[in-house]
Scaffold this active site. Sequence first.
Site, mmCIF file in Angstrom:
data_model
loop_
_atom_site.group_PDB
_atom_site.id
_atom_site.type_symbol
_atom_site.label_atom_id
_atom_site.label_comp_id
_atom_site.label_asym_id
_atom_site.label_seq_id
_atom_site.Cartn_x
_atom_site.Cartn_y
_atom_site.Cartn_z
ATOM 1 C CG HIS A 1 -0.305 -0.118 2.527
ATOM 2 N ND1 HIS A 1 -0.812 -0.882 3.558
ATOM 3 C CD2 HIS A 1 0.814 0.454 3.019
ATOM 4 C CE1 HIS A 1 -0.027 -0.784 4.605
ATOM 5 N NE2 HIS A 1 0.963 0.029 4.315
ATOM 6 C CG HIS B 1 0.230 3.818 7.832
ATOM 7 N ND1 HIS B 1 -0.803 3.262 7.112
ATOM 8 C CD2 HIS B 1 1.304 3.021 7.603
ATOM 9 C CE1 HIS B 1 -0.369 2.185 6.465
ATOM 10 N NE2 HIS B 1 0.900 2.018 6.742
HETATM 11 C C1 DHB Z 1 6.054 3.035 2.522
HETATM 12 C C2 DHB Z 1 5.499 1.792 2.814
HETATM 13 C C3 DHB Z 1 4.422 1.694 3.692
HETATM 14 O O1 DHB Z 1 3.840 0.519 4.030
HETATM 15 C C4 DHB Z 1 3.891 2.835 4.256
HETATM 16 O O2 DHB Z 1 2.820 2.699 5.057
HETATM 17 C C5 DHB Z 1 4.449 4.077 3.987
HETATM 18 C C6 DHB Z 1 5.530 4.180 3.128
HETATM 19 C C7 DHB Z 1 7.186 3.170 1.565
HETATM 20 O O3 DHB Z 1 7.738 2.153 1.125
HETATM 21 O O4 DHB Z 1 7.545 4.293 1.224
HETATM 22 FE FE FE Z 2 2.373 0.801 5.629
#
Ligand code: DHB
Ligand code: FE
Length: 279
Positions: free
Chosen positions: A12, A59
């Site tokens: 994601h 998040h």
């Molecule tokens: C990234 C990956 C993630 O799962 C997320 O929540 C935020 C950033 C990344 O790879 O940049």
């Molecule tokens: Fe993530």
Amino acid sequence: MSKIIGGLTSSHIPSVGSAYARELFEDPYWKPFFSAFPPIHQWLGEKKPDVAIVIYNDHGLNFFLDKMPTFAIGAAFEYENQDEGWGIPTIGKFKGYPEMSWHIINEVMAEEFDVTTCQEMAVDHGFSVPSQLFWGKPDEALVKFIPVCINTVQHPIPTPLRCYKFGQAIGRAVASFQTDEKVVIVGTGGLSHQLDGTRAGFINKKFDLMCMEKIVDDPEYLAHLTTHELVREAGAQGAEFILWLAMRGALQGRVTKLLESYHIPISNTGAGTMLLENV
Ligand code: DHB
Ligand code: FE
């Protein structure tokens, strides 16, 4: 009775949301990632599921470190993605399905999974990026959505085994819902990545490929990893793999792998895309 017909997985990564908004599907940098999706669109077009249960982690948009439920299920009529930067255009609201949400909530509670119920819920990239990759913009999507949020951010996070069992309870709940609808379950996030600390940039391709192999026929092996083993092998944020385990638990029994794609050079994350059909 309703039926889970298959499972999907997708990273994601927020930059995918930006690339999606700019329609960079044929861009040489993004093509290896986006090329996994047309066969999945074809499968969805043939199977015509009615509902998508999307297992993701928040998040910091809807929940923050001060109040972090372990398991939360959306029971709203609609879900809005709110601005997370990148200058991504507003995408409208994902349609909910409160009747099925409440059924799942009641059933998993009866199985002693004490979930937080959300009659309002903003959904972040963890939900909106995979949902758009599979179903397009919210107003184009031909499914109703049920967001299921699992804490992968604030320790202690639930163990892989707990998430696998939570998924199994969701699977049983869907099977006892009174309509004859077809449901697809999505595990988002991962694969290996660590965004901060001295291991920032850490990716473990070998471990990711092992996870993608074992999730098909031996998910119990993965469900018995400890949280520490998962963080060590997949990185601090790679612990998002517990979301895949919840998805796999919901599929119950045997599955057929119809598609698998793994691509690293985007952002900081090993991106795994899979289509598993329930046998
Ligand atoms: C990234 C990956 C993630 O799962 C997320 O929540 C935020 C950033 C990344 O790879 O940049
Ligand atoms: Fe993530």
